[in-house]
Design a protein around this motif. Structure first.
Motif, PDB file in Angstrom:
ATOM      1  N   UNK A  84      97.100   5.601  13.295  1.00  0.00           N
ATOM      2  CA  UNK A  84      96.016   4.971  12.582  1.00  0.00           C
ATOM      3  C   UNK A  84      95.015   6.111  11.560  1.00  0.00           C
ATOM      4  N   UNK A  85      94.300   6.932  12.018  1.00  0.00           N
ATOM      5  CA  UNK A  85      93.504   7.794  10.942  1.00  0.00           C
ATOM      6  C   UNK A  85      94.233   9.142  11.449  1.00  0.00           C
ATOM      7  N   UNK A  86      95.048   9.486  12.537  1.00  0.00           N
ATOM      8  CA  UNK A  86      95.981  10.945  12.272  1.00  0.00           C
ATOM      9  C   UNK A  86      94.652  11.606  13.572  1.00  0.00           C
ATOM     10  N   UNK A  87      93.622  11.221  14.197  1.00  0.00           N
ATOM     11  CA  UNK A  87      92.874  11.935  14.910  1.00  0.00           C
ATOM     12  C   UNK A  87      94.257  12.099  16.852  1.00  0.00           C
ATOM     13  N   UNK A  88      93.212  13.034  17.113  1.00  0.00           N
ATOM     14  CA  UNK A  88      93.610  12.669  19.108  1.00  0.00           C
ATOM     15  C   UNK A  88      93.279  11.416  19.897  1.00  0.00           C
ATOM     16  N   UNK A  89      94.290  10.182  20.486  1.00  0.00           N
ATOM     17  CA  UNK A  89      93.672   9.721  22.093  1.00  0.00           C
ATOM     18  C   UNK A  89      93.179  10.103  22.706  1.00  0.00           C
ATOM     19  N   UNK A  90      91.952   9.605  22.671  1.00  0.00           N
ATOM     20  CA  UNK A  90      90.922   9.924  23.548  1.00  0.00           C
ATOM     21  C   UNK A  90      91.119   9.269  24.472  1.00  0.00           C
ATOM     22  N   UNK A  91      91.458   9.264  26.169  1.00  0.00           N
ATOM     23  CA  UNK A  91      91.154   8.845  27.445  1.00  0.00           C
ATOM     24  C   UNK A  91      90.383   7.808  27.485  1.00  0.00           C
ATOM     25  N   UNK A  92      91.100   6.522  27.566  1.00  0.00           N
ATOM     26  CA  UNK A  92      89.871   5.389  27.684  1.00  0.00           C
ATOM     27  C   UNK A  92      89.697   5.292  29.237  1.00  0.00           C
ATOM     28  N   UNK A  93      88.973   5.721  30.294  1.00  0.00           N
ATOM     29  CA  UNK A  93      88.415   5.469  31.513  1.00  0.00           C
ATOM     30  C   UNK A  93      87.576   4.870  31.912  1.00  0.00           C
ATOM     31  N   UNK A  94      87.206   3.814  32.895  1.00  0.00           N
ATOM     32  CA  UNK A  94      86.104   2.423  32.877  1.00  0.00           C
ATOM     33  C   UNK A  94      86.271   2.860  34.618  1.00  0.00           C
ATOM     34  N   UNK A  95      84.976   2.894  35.259  1.00  0.00           N
ATOM     35  CA  UNK A  95      85.232   2.574  36.738  1.00  0.00           C
ATOM     36  C   UNK A  95      83.880   1.764  37.144  1.00  0.00           C
ATOM     37  N   UNK A  96      83.078   0.452  37.075  1.00  0.00           N
ATOM     38  CA  UNK A  96      82.097   0.166  37.320  1.00  0.00           C
ATOM     39  C   UNK A  96      81.665  -0.290  35.763  1.00  0.00           C
ATOM     40  N   UNK A  97      80.222   0.368  35.838  1.00  0.00           N
ATOM     41  CA  UNK A  97      79.702   0.152  34.387  1.00  0.00           C
ATOM     42  C   UNK A  97      79.414   1.420  33.754  1.00  0.00           C
ATOM     43  N   UNK A  98      80.815   2.534  33.737  1.00  0.00           N
ATOM     44  CA  UNK A  98      80.563   4.297  34.004  1.00  0.00           C
ATOM     45  C   UNK A  98      81.878   3.871  32.521  1.00  0.00           C
ATOM     46  N   UNK A 131     101.273  23.444  41.405  1.00  0.00           N
ATOM     47  CA  UNK A 131     101.410  24.618  40.955  1.00  0.00           C
ATOM     48  C   UNK A 131      99.464  23.907  40.940  1.00  0.00           C
ATOM     49  N   UNK A 132      99.190  22.267  40.929  1.00  0.00           N
ATOM     50  CA  UNK A 132      97.951  22.479  40.337  1.00  0.00           C
ATOM     51  C   UNK A 132      97.188  20.955  41.453  1.00  0.00           C
ATOM     52  N   UNK A 133      95.939  21.332  41.247  1.00  0.00           N
ATOM     53  CA  UNK A 133      95.246  20.129  42.207  1.00  0.00           C
ATOM     54  C   UNK A 133      95.125  18.600  42.305  1.00  0.00           C
ATOM     55  N   UNK A 134      94.821  17.288  42.565  1.00  0.00           N
ATOM     56  CA  UNK A 134      94.929  16.456  41.722  1.00  0.00           C
ATOM     57  C   UNK A 134      93.257  16.370  41.292  1.00  0.00           C
ATOM     58  N   UNK A 135      93.627  15.257  39.828  1.00  0.00           N
ATOM     59  CA  UNK A 135      92.156  15.155  39.713  1.00  0.00           C
ATOM     60  C   UNK A 135      91.424  13.858  40.691  1.00  0.00           C
ATOM     61  N   UNK A 136      90.346  14.521  41.117  1.00  0.00           N
ATOM     62  CA  UNK A 136      89.277  13.123  41.934  1.00  0.00           C
ATOM     63  C   UNK A 136      88.352  12.104  40.555  1.00  0.00           C
ATOM     64  N   UNK A 137      88.053  12.899  40.105  1.00  0.00           N
ATOM     65  CA  UNK A 137      86.619  12.475  38.817  1.00  0.00           C
ATOM     66  C   UNK A 137      87.580  12.898  37.367  1.00  0.00           C
ATOM     67  N   UNK A 138      87.372  12.020  36.576  1.00  0.00           N
ATOM     68  CA  UNK A 138      87.983  12.307  35.035  1.00  0.00           C
ATOM     69  C   UNK A 138      87.089  13.424  34.698  1.00  0.00           C
ATOM     70  N   UNK A 139      86.296  13.935  34.680  1.00  0.00           N
ATOM     71  CA  UNK A 139      85.590  15.251  34.435  1.00  0.00           C
ATOM     72  C   UNK A 139      86.193  16.991  35.503  1.00  0.00           C
ATOM     73  N   UNK A 140      87.554  16.180  35.906  1.00  0.00           N
ATOM     74  CA  UNK A 140      88.155  17.706  36.560  1.00  0.00           C
ATOM     75  C   UNK A 140      89.401  17.877  35.537  1.00  0.00           C
ATOM     76  N   UNK A 141      89.615  16.237  34.149  1.00  0.00           N
ATOM     77  CA  UNK A 141      90.815  16.744  33.658  1.00  0.00           C
ATOM     78  C   UNK A 141      90.880  17.842  32.694  1.00  0.00           C
ATOM     79  N   UNK A 142      89.303  18.290  32.912  1.00  0.00           N
ATOM     80  CA  UNK A 142      89.540  20.128  32.316  1.00  0.00           C
ATOM     81  C   UNK A 142      90.497  20.743  32.330  1.00  0.00           C
ATOM     82  N   UNK A 143      90.285  20.639  33.721  1.00  0.00           N
ATOM     83  CA  UNK A 143      91.306  22.010  34.412  1.00  0.00           C
ATOM     84  C   UNK A 143      92.277  21.592  34.252  1.00  0.00           C
ATOM     85  N   UNK A 144      92.933  20.688  33.268  1.00  0.00           N
ATOM     86  CA  UNK A 144      94.839  20.468  33.152  1.00  0.00           C
ATOM     87  C   UNK A 144      95.307  20.609  31.769  1.00  0.00           C
ATOM     88  N   UNK A 145      96.776  20.746  32.216  1.00  0.00           N
ATOM     89  CA  UNK A 145      97.216  20.623  30.864  1.00  0.00           C
ATOM     90  C   UNK A 145      97.483  19.430  30.626  1.00  0.00           C
TER      91      UNK A 145
END
Length: 297
Positions: free
Chosen positions: A199-213, A177-191
């Motif tokens: 530890x503190x009740x917040x939601x886990x932020x997905x930690x993504x890294x490529x090169x120095x980014x 039903x959906x296209x595959x994300x190619x970069x992290x920014x594409x996750x905004x269009x996904x469920x």
């Protein structure tokens, strides 16, 4: 020190640390009424109130807190010295208390215990499964298991597992039903399936890294869990994308039940380490457990 006085002080330490007569009595193997009488006798001899009691809680007074801070380390040192004498026995013995998260407890600790304990029946291990960053000293644990990057500098750390990677995955039915994300920014269009941190009740932020980014992506979706295995179940059901440990999904990916995306944004990171304070003399039983867990690559 007379044995009776030591017993009274040990009773005080148990109540002060547990903040509960019920838990302290169970730990000491005595009745609550006997424990309460012991503490009243100690307070009477000292002429000071050591504990504040209410119907719902127990807490040290100022005098009790000072006694706790003085006696606690001293008694721990004595207990450690006595435990170290087990090295002189023919067979190592004693109880080892460990705190570990669900994942390392299941994938690393349990296999090691299955190999070790049948040969050493006098060793007992108590495992407290807790995903928070537990204070070993306050919790009176002998050791903990966490990622290498989470271990404090003043702890002895022993590597017990390989480097790890995260994996972003979704079911084929989801991607139908959906296209595959190619970069992290594409996750905004996904469920995306969220994990609430203990530890503190917040939601886990997905930690993504490529090169120095390096990115911490706050994703959104219809599901939030505080129990990691449910993330995988939801992804397999086609309910969204999940960010989970790579080893949890390798078989599902190989057999086509899940599809991996953004793999180039998930580099390796330091795996699990056993950590423990360096000031206490390790017992023979603890040394055997360390060797059973040690990662040899």
């Amino acid at each position: 020190m007379p044995r009776a006085e030591r017993n009274d002080l040990e009773a005080f330490l148990a109540v002060a640390r547990e903040r509960s007569f019920t838990r302290a009595a169970a730990k000491l193997g005595v009745s609550q009424s006997a424990l309460s009488q012991t503490l009243r006798g100690l307070e009477a001899r000292l002429g000071l109130r050591l504990l504040t009691r209410t119907t719902r809680s127990v807490a040290p007074t100022e005098a009790g807190e000072r006694l706790l801070q003085t006696l606690g380390p001293a008694f721990d040192q004595i207990d450690g010295a006595l435990a170290a004498l087990s090295e002189l026995r023919e067979k190592p013995s004693g109880t080892i208390r460990i705190t570990a998260g669900e994942h390392p407890a299941e994938t690393i600790l349990m296999p090691a215990l299955a190999r070790l304990l049948p040969d050493y029946p006098d060793i007992k291990v108590e495992v407290d499964v807790d995903n928070t960053l537990t204070d070993l000293v306050a919790g009176r644990y002998d050791a903990g298991i966490r990622f290498g990057e989470q271990v404090a500098k003043d702890m002895i750390a022993v590597r017990i597992g390989p480097d790890m990677r995260m994996a972003v995955v979704g079911a084929p039915a989801y991607f139908a039903r959906r296209s595959r994300p190619k970069v992290p920014q594409d996750l905004t269009g996904h469920a995306c399936i969220n994990m609430r941190l203990p530890t503190h009740g917040s939601l886990y932020a997905w930690e993504l890294e490529k090169g120095k980014r390096e990115l911490k992506v706050h994703v959104e979706g219809p599901l939030v869990f505080n129990y990691a295995p449910l993330l995988l179940q939801a992804a397999l059901a086609g309910l969204g994308l999940a960010c989970v440990f790579e080893d949890q999904v390798q078989e599902h990916i190989a057999e086509g039940r899940l599809v991996r995306v953004l793999a180039d944004w998930c580099p390796p990171f330091p795996g699990y380490h056993l950590y423990y304070p360096g000031r206490r003399q390790p017992t023979a039983a603890f040394a055997l457990l360390v060797e059973a867990l040690r990662y040899r690559g």
